[in-house]
Design an enzyme around this catalytic site. Sequence first.
Site, PDB file in Angstrom:
ATOM      1  N   TYR A 130     -42.039  70.754  81.679  1.00  0.00           N
ATOM      2  CA  TYR A 130     -41.391  71.415  80.407  1.00  0.00           C
ATOM      3  C   TYR A 130     -42.694  72.103  79.852  1.00  0.00           C
ATOM      4  O   TYR A 130     -43.140  71.964  78.883  1.00  0.00           O
ATOM      5  CB  TYR A 130     -40.952  70.023  79.435  1.00  0.00           C
ATOM      6  CG  TYR A 130     -39.759  69.565  79.957  1.00  0.00           C
ATOM      7  CD1 TYR A 130     -38.489  69.780  79.527  1.00  0.00           C
ATOM      8  CD2 TYR A 130     -39.818  68.678  81.293  1.00  0.00           C
ATOM      9  CE1 TYR A 130     -37.235  69.080  79.824  1.00  0.00           C
ATOM     10  CE2 TYR A 130     -38.566  68.268  81.937  1.00  0.00           C
ATOM     11  CZ  TYR A 130     -37.262  68.250  80.961  1.00  0.00           C
ATOM     12  OH  TYR A 130     -36.301  67.906  81.736  1.00  0.00           O
ATOM     13  N   ASP A 216     -35.361  61.096  95.183  1.00  0.00           N
ATOM     14  CA  ASP A 216     -34.058  61.486  96.015  1.00  0.00           C
ATOM     15  C   ASP A 216     -33.422  59.923  96.022  1.00  0.00           C
ATOM     16  O   ASP A 216     -32.099  60.000  95.768  1.00  0.00           O
ATOM     17  CB  ASP A 216     -34.150  62.244  97.150  1.00  0.00           C
ATOM     18  CG  ASP A 216     -35.498  62.981  97.213  1.00  0.00           C
ATOM     19  OD1 ASP A 216     -36.543  62.873  96.716  1.00  0.00           O
ATOM     20  OD2 ASP A 216     -35.301  64.023  97.967  1.00  0.00           O
ATOM     21  N   ASP A 240     -35.349  62.671  82.721  1.00  0.00           N
ATOM     22  CA  ASP A 240     -34.205  63.551  82.055  1.00  0.00           C
ATOM     23  C   ASP A 240     -32.937  63.853  82.898  1.00  0.00           C
ATOM     24  O   ASP A 240     -31.813  63.495  82.462  1.00  0.00           O
ATOM     25  CB  ASP A 240     -34.854  65.098  81.669  1.00  0.00           C
ATOM     26  CG  ASP A 240     -34.058  65.860  80.636  1.00  0.00           C
ATOM     27  OD1 ASP A 240     -32.800  65.372  80.105  1.00  0.00           O
ATOM     28  OD2 ASP A 240     -34.247  66.762  80.215  1.00  0.00           O
ATOM     29  N   ASP A 244     -29.409  61.309  82.456  1.00  0.00           N
ATOM     30  CA  ASP A 244     -28.108  61.794  82.331  1.00  0.00           C
ATOM     31  C   ASP A 244     -27.085  61.229  83.224  1.00  0.00           C
ATOM     32  O   ASP A 244     -25.825  61.003  82.969  1.00  0.00           O
ATOM     33  CB  ASP A 244     -28.251  63.369  82.340  1.00  0.00           C
ATOM     34  CG  ASP A 244     -28.568  63.911  81.142  1.00  0.00           C
ATOM     35  OD1 ASP A 244     -29.035  63.040  80.102  1.00  0.00           O
ATOM     36  OD2 ASP A 244     -28.674  65.242  80.940  1.00  0.00           O
TER      37      ASP A 244
END
Length: 362
Positions: A130, A216, A240, A244
């Site tokens: 980030y 993965d 993140d 979600d």
Amino acid sequence: MEILVLPGDGIGPEIVPPTLEVLEAVDRAYGLNLRFETADIGLASLAGQGTTLPSPVINRIPEVGGVILGPVSHYEYPPKHEGGLNPSAELRVRFELFANVRPCRSREGLHLLRKPMDLVLVRENTEGFYSDRNMYAGSGEFMPDADHAFSIRKVTARGCERVARAAFELARRRRGKVTAVHKANVLKLSDTLFLREVRKVAAGFPEVELDELIVDAAAAALIRRPDDFDVIVTTNMFGDILSDEAAELSGSLGLGGSLNVGHDVAVAQAQHGSAPDIAGRGIANPTSLILSAAMLLDWRGRRDGNDAMIAAAAGIESAVEHVLDEPASRTRDLGGSLGTAAFTTHVVAQLRDQSVATSNRH
């Protein structure tokens, strides 16, 4: 307990009042002595004060018991030098909110899974890929010419140790398993460092099982065998994305609470964004922010040894669960017909019923 309330942008000013309504209900039921102070951030403060994150707000945060942060439309902000700071990122870095804690639990009639999910994802919150938070000065992204763009990934032993410890402490209170998600087969230096620190922390928690899984495989396993997971710990970007995914699989991104935690400061923040496309229509689902506020009460209660705070948090969870169990009392995004205010009324009524039932038992 004083709570600083920052409504934010988009649907933020619509889902923050219902959250406060729920907190006021548990305040009455449990005698918490909650006090709320509201301040503008985001586009509102940009228009009035020339910045999306005014200094008085920043200065006030360490003085209060917790913060409720509404969604922000940081994509619409001007550059930093013109006052466009991303409040979410700024608070995480400035107050070292190193762990983003996101529970995901499947809900009957809403989840997309063959097996039940009940996990908590603990995501490192201050570094990684980030670029707006991984450098002391400047950005972690740069372009030396028009055709080449570079992004720096920052992984530190301190950052990994802190988030790992938060995950193991949480797992010790739950089912006793931590899954460390990584990509050390490719990111051989940075994710090997991450795993090194996780393993060091694990040595101090012999009662907690440690599993390690490549990202993965973790993304697939969340679908195929979600019941294998208890607490997941991972770096910023992986966390993140996976949180979600897990939230959507368990029912909806709008149903998951989220708490940004440091040693002394915690910020409750909905998992979802500001949804400007539905702002002003009275149909936003406030569940995520309500549950995030419950997580804030639980964090404060455990930190201060306040059983009433912990009980109030559990009461909110139970009330929301009860309301969501009934299709007729769901919001429109979940296939129901209720708007923001009507859904909140159902949650507050359930809290009241729970309080009466508890009083009758005693």
